[in-house]
Design an enzyme around this catalytic site. Structure first.
Site, PDB file in Angstrom:
ATOM      1  N   GLN A  11       0.727  -1.327   0.020  1.00  0.00           N
ATOM      2  CA  GLN A  11       0.175  -0.092  -0.055  1.00  0.00           C
ATOM      3  C   GLN A  11       0.695   1.356  -0.052  1.00  0.00           C
ATOM      4  OE1 GLN A  11      -3.183  -0.530   2.868  1.00  0.00           O
ATOM      5  NE2 GLN A  11      -3.634   1.790   2.790  1.00  0.00           N
ATOM      6  N   SER A  89       4.132  -5.958   3.067  1.00  0.00           N
ATOM      7  CA  SER A  89       2.674  -5.815   3.852  1.00  0.00           C
ATOM      8  C   SER A  89       1.565  -6.396   3.178  1.00  0.00           C
ATOM      9  CB  SER A  89       2.692  -4.282   4.126  1.00  0.00           C
ATOM     10  OG  SER A  89       1.382  -4.412   5.010  1.00  0.00           O
ATOM     11  N   LEU A  90       0.610  -5.600   2.631  1.00  0.00           N
ATOM     12  CA  LEU A  90      -0.379  -6.101   1.718  1.00  0.00           C
ATOM     13  C   LEU A  90       0.186  -7.068   0.663  1.00  0.00           C
ATOM     14  CD1 LEU A  90      -3.425  -5.863   0.579  1.00  0.00           C
ATOM     15  CD2 LEU A  90      -2.662  -3.854  -0.548  1.00  0.00           C
ATOM     16  N   ARG A 114      -9.445  -7.190   4.897  1.00  0.00           N
ATOM     17  CA  ARG A 114      -8.449  -6.785   5.674  1.00  0.00           C
ATOM     18  C   ARG A 114      -8.344  -5.367   5.578  1.00  0.00           C
ATOM     19  NH1 ARG A 114      -2.691  -5.355   4.567  1.00  0.00           N
ATOM     20  NH2 ARG A 114      -1.089  -6.087   5.884  1.00  0.00           N
ATOM     21  N   HIS A 198       0.919  -2.251  11.260  1.00  0.00           N
ATOM     22  CA  HIS A 198       2.104  -3.140  11.626  1.00  0.00           C
ATOM     23  C   HIS A 198       2.800  -2.687  13.302  1.00  0.00           C
ATOM     24  CE1 HIS A 198       1.985  -5.179   7.925  1.00  0.00           C
ATOM     25  NE2 HIS A 198       2.102  -4.216   7.305  1.00  0.00           N
ATOM     26  N   GLN A 247       1.333 -10.649  11.270  1.00  0.00           N
ATOM     27  CA  GLN A 247       1.773  -9.836  10.360  1.00  0.00           C
ATOM     28  C   GLN A 247       1.175  -8.290  10.335  1.00  0.00           C
ATOM     29  OE1 GLN A 247       0.257  -8.085   7.077  1.00  0.00           O
ATOM     30  NE2 GLN A 247       1.612  -8.814   5.419  1.00  0.00           N
TER      31      GLN A 247
END
Length: 313
Positions: A11, A89-90, A114, A198, A247
Site C-alpha cells: 500500500q 505488507s499487503l 483486511r 504493523h 503480520q
C-alpha cells in the site's frame, strides 16, 4: 539458470490510472478485474478515481491486490516464472495468490476484508508513521524505547539498510523521531497513511482476520513465499493463517526477507507494482552484501511486460 524472485508492492504506491493499459491489452488481466467481487466499481476506482478514494485503505487494498493478480496472470501465460516470492505488507497477499494459496476472487475479497478491519482498528487513534533514514535498527530501537512513555510506538517496517519506519500514537512517534534526529538520523519523513499499521494498535484487525481465516481454504504454495513476520519461508511448525495474523500487528522484516533471498542465490528480481520502491530496497541490500550481479525489473505497464518478456531466458 539465474534464480528469480517476484516482489509485490504494498500500500502506498497506488495511483489513478493504474492497470488501464493492461486491461486494454491483456485478456488475462481483464478476466481478473471482470470477475472480481467488490462492493464498488473496481475498474472505475483504479482507472478514474473520480472522488479521490483510491488512497483510502478499504479501497486501496483490494485494488492493489487485483492489479497484482492481473499482472501475475499475464506473466503465467507468458511462461515467466519465479523461484521465490515475497511482498511488502499487503503485497504478501499478492505473493500468496501468485504462489497458488489463494485464487484471484478469494484474495481480492480477503484484501477488502483486511482493509476494512485495519480501518476499524485505526478509528479513534491519533496515529502517525514516520520513515527514518540513515540510522541503524539498534539505535532507532533505543529511541523508540525512550519515547514509549508517551504512548505506543514501534519499528513497523525494516525496509532496507538505512531505511526504517516507526509507527504508533502520534505523540510517541514524534518524540521518537526527534530522538532519532539527535542521534544522527539523516532525515525523518512523516508518511501520509491512515493508521498505525504493523503495530500493536492493529491487534483487533489481527483478531478479525483470524476469525475470517477459519472459513477460508488455503492451498499449498507452488512457489516458496518469504514471509514478512519472519523473513524466511514457512517452517513445519508454522501455518499461513498465524503468520498473516501476526503480520498485521508486527513489524515487516523486508530487509531480512531480501537478504534471505540473496543468500539463497536469487539474482533477478521482478517488482510487480505499481511503483519502484522494492527495487530500491533490493539494490540497497545487495550493495550492503557487496553483491553486484543482480538484475531488477519493474512491471507496471504493458510496455514493462513487453520489455521483460523480450529479455527473459
Amino acid at each position: 539458470m539465474m534464480k528469480t524472485a517476484f516482489l509485490f508492492a504494498g500500500q502506498g504506491s497506488q495511483h489513478k490510472g493504474m492497470g488501464e493499459d493492461l486491461y486494454r491489452d491483456y485478456e488475462e488481466f481483464r478476466q481478473v478485474y471482470d470477475n472480481a467481487e467488490t462492493d464498488f466499481d473496481l475498474k472505475k476506482m483504479c482507472f478514474e478515481d473520480e472522488n479521490g478514494l483510491l488512497s483510502k485503505t478499504r479501497y486501496t487494498q483490494p485494488c492493489m491486490v487485483a492489479f497484482a493478480a492481473g499482472v501475475s496472470a499475464i506473466l503465467k501465460k507468458l511462461g515467466i516464472k519465479a523461484d521465490m516470492m515475497a511482498g511488502l505488507s499487503l503485497g504478501e497477499y499478492s505473493a500468496l495468490c501468485a504462489s497458488g494459496v489463494f485464487d484471484e476472487k478469494t484474495v481480492i475479497r480477503l484484501a477488502a476484508f483486511r482493509g476494512d478491519a485495519m480501518t476499524k482498528a485505526a478509528e479513534g487513534v491519533d496515529s502517525a508513521m514516520t520513515a527514518v533514514m540513515g540510522l541503524g535498527r539498534q539505535e532507532l530501537q533505543s529511541c523508540v524505547d525512550e519515547a514509549e512513555g508517551l504512548g505506543v510506538v514501534s519499528i513497523c517496517n525494516d525496509n532496507c539498510p538505512g531505511q526504517l519506519v516507526i509507527g504508533g500514537e502520534k505523540a510517541a512517534v514524534s518524540a521518537a523521531a526527534e530522538f532519532a534526529k539527535n542521534r544522527g538520523a539523516k532525515r525523518c519523513v512523516p508518511l501520509n497513511v491512515s493508521g498505525p499499521f504493523h503495530t500493536s494498535l492493529m491487534e483487533s484487525a489481527g483478531d478479525e482476520l483470524e476469525k475470517y481465516f477459519e472459513n477460508l481454504d488455503f492451498g499449498n504454495e507452488k512457489v516458496p513465499v518469504v514471509f514478512n513476520l519472519t523473513g524466511k519461508e514457512l517452517l513445519p511448525d508454522q501455518t499461513i493463517p498465524e503468520l498473516l495474523k501476526g503480520q498485521v500487528k508486527s513489524g515487516v522484516k523486508m530487509t531480512d526477507s531480501l537478504n534471505y533471498m540473496l543468500d539463497k542465490g536469487v539474482r533477478r528480481f521482478v517488482e510487480i507494482g505499481p511503483g519502484k520502491a522494492l527495487t530500491g530496497f533490493v539494490k540497497r541490500c545487495a550493495k550492503e552484501k557487496q553483491i553486484d550481479d543482480i538484475e531488477c525489473y519493474t512491471v507496471e505497464t504493458s510496455e514493462d511486460i513487453e520489455a521483460l518478456a523480450s529479455s527473459w531466458s
